[in-house]
Design an enzyme around this catalytic site. Structure first.
Site, PDB file in Angstrom:
ATOM      1  N   LEU A  76      48.968  40.959  75.034  1.00 51.71           N
ATOM      2  CA  LEU A  76      49.988  40.091  75.624  1.00 51.71           C
ATOM      3  C   LEU A  76      51.389  40.675  75.514  1.00 51.71           C
ATOM      4  CD1 LEU A  76      49.149  36.411  74.558  1.00 51.71           C
ATOM      5  CD2 LEU A  76      49.069  37.378  76.846  1.00 51.71           C
ATOM      6  N   SER A  77      51.528  41.802  74.836  1.00 51.61           N
ATOM      7  CA  SER A  77      52.864  42.363  74.615  1.00 51.61           C
ATOM      8  C   SER A  77      53.659  42.573  75.908  1.00 51.61           C
ATOM      9  CB  SER A  77      52.760  43.675  73.831  1.00 51.61           C
ATOM     10  OG  SER A  77      52.329  43.428  72.513  1.00 51.61           O
ATOM     11  N   LYS A 117      48.429  52.286  63.983  1.00 50.92           N
ATOM     12  CA  LYS A 117      49.514  51.874  63.094  1.00 50.92           C
ATOM     13  C   LYS A 117      49.718  52.830  61.921  1.00 50.92           C
ATOM     14  CE  LYS A 117      49.317  46.953  64.192  1.00 50.92           C
ATOM     15  NZ  LYS A 117      49.245  45.576  63.651  1.00 50.92           N
ATOM     16  N   ASN A 133      54.077  49.250  63.393  1.00 53.06           N
ATOM     17  CA  ASN A 133      53.735  48.654  64.683  1.00 53.06           C
ATOM     18  C   ASN A 133      54.883  48.757  65.685  1.00 53.06           C
ATOM     19  OD1 ASN A 133      55.521  46.645  63.721  1.00 53.06           O
ATOM     20  ND2 ASN A 133      54.403  45.028  64.785  1.00 53.06           N
ATOM     21  N   ASP A 177      55.334  42.967  61.846  1.00 55.61           N
ATOM     22  CA  ASP A 177      54.303  41.960  61.570  1.00 55.61           C
ATOM     23  C   ASP A 177      54.648  41.147  60.330  1.00 55.61           C
ATOM     24  OD1 ASP A 177      52.613  42.563  63.713  1.00 55.61           O
ATOM     25  OD2 ASP A 177      51.545  44.124  62.582  1.00 55.61           O
ATOM     26  N   GLY A 229      39.607  37.395  54.366  1.00 52.97           N
ATOM     27  CA  GLY A 229      39.490  38.721  54.954  1.00 52.97           C
ATOM     28  C   GLY A 229      40.247  39.766  54.164  1.00 52.97           C
ATOM     29  N   TYR A 252      44.603  34.458  68.533  1.00 53.97           N
ATOM     30  CA  TYR A 252      45.279  33.695  69.585  1.00 53.97           C
ATOM     31  C   TYR A 252      44.439  33.540  70.843  1.00 53.97           C
ATOM     32  CZ  TYR A 252      46.604  38.281  71.574  1.00 53.97           C
ATOM     33  OH  TYR A 252      46.590  39.555  72.099  1.00 53.97           O
ATOM     34  N   GLY A 269      48.038  32.687  66.028  1.00 49.05           N
ATOM     35  CA  GLY A 269      48.285  34.090  66.323  1.00 49.05           C
ATOM     36  C   GLY A 269      49.378  34.307  67.346  1.00 49.05           C
TER      37      GLY A 269
END
Length: 280
Positions: A23-24, A73, A94, A110, A133, A222, A243
């Site tokens: 989506l950037s 990254k 990032n 981030d 996670g 997201y 997200g």
């Protein structure tokens, strides 16, 4: 940081593999429109670790910056002239800003993006927290928690190796990290803040464990949204950060660094992201 005229044509892009879902471009283009940067463009490129050095070599002075997603990254770090302390703390970049004097400087938005997304929901400090996670996003979560959590963080992981990694990140970041087996992840929801960093579907079996009065859930996914966990959390009256919130807040910081314009148009960027997700 760049400082450019609105009429000066500049380029930026997001790199990664896979990248088609990103989506950037939607967020950054919405920012350029709101800021009147009519000659700026933002694209996406499928770039693997093996391709990255060659891609960077081809960048000309029209380039203002790059956004990086997995698996780039960490791979980008040796190709840069320097990185911020924030990026160094998790060994992940990032954001790359191409400065007017030709330097390539890496940052990690981030981590402050997570903090800003939580602050927007009224979460300034917590006494303890849980992380679901143990991947790259989990280390960024620990870095964010190092700034807002005053007590221990429990990480719920699937393997002994992941547990060791999370404890190692905790030592490096100055966070007291306890680890527990994923089979015990239902106990995570006793914490006032839970950050879920797992892939789609991983937390679905945990829905029955959502308490009657949950705290705040930060689910970094997201799409699709809401996740079953986020939906169940909201039904019980708990605060939910998603997200898209993270994506927008980290992109706001990227736009400010790449364009030299501040503040970036948060509302316009979020609206564009919501519209793009609704159209999928």
């Amino acid at each position: 940081m760049n400082s450019v005229a609105a009429t000066e044509a500049r380029r930026a892009a997001v790199l990664g593999s896979p990248i088609a879902h990103s989506l950037s471009p939607v967020l950054h283009r919405a920012a350029y429109a709101a800021l009147g940067l009519s000659d700026w463009s933002y694209d996406r490129f499928e770039v693997t670790e093996a391709d990255l050095a060659a891609f960077m070599e081809r960048l000309d002075p029209s380039w203002a910056g790059l956004s990086l997603t997995m698996p780039l990254k960490r791979a980008v770090i040796p190709l840069l002239d320097g990185i911020s302390d924030t990026a160094a703390s998790v060994e992940a970049v990032n954001t790359v800003v191409l400065t007017d004097d030709g330097r390539r400087v890496g940052d990690n938005t981030d981590i402050p993006g997570m903090i800003a997304a939580l602050r927007e929901r009224g979460v300034e400090k917590v006494e303890y927290a849980a992380v679901l996670g143990a991947g790259a996003t989990a280390s960024s979560a620990l870095a964010a928690l190092s700034r807002i959590c005053t007590g221990p963080v429990t990480a719920y992981v699937r393997t002994h190796t992941r547990a060791e990694e999370m404890r190692g990140w905790g030592e490096r970041l100055g966070v007291e990290v306890h680890t527990a087996d994923w089979a015990e992840a239902g106990h995570a929801f006793d914490a006032p803040l839970v950050i879920a960093t797992t892939p789609a579907g991983a937390t679905d079996p945990l829905v029955p464990y959502v308490p009657e009065r949950p705290g705040t859930l930060f689910d970094v996914l997201y799409d699709p949204w809401p996740t079953p966990l986020a939906a169940a959390w909201a039904e019980q009256g708990g605060a939910v950060v998603g997200g898209l919130d993270l994506l927008v807040h980290q992109a706001v910081l990227q736009v400010e660094q790449m364009t030299g314009r501040s503040p970036a148009p948060l509302a316009a960027m979020r609206a564009a992201g919501e519209a793009a997700l609704a159209a999928r």
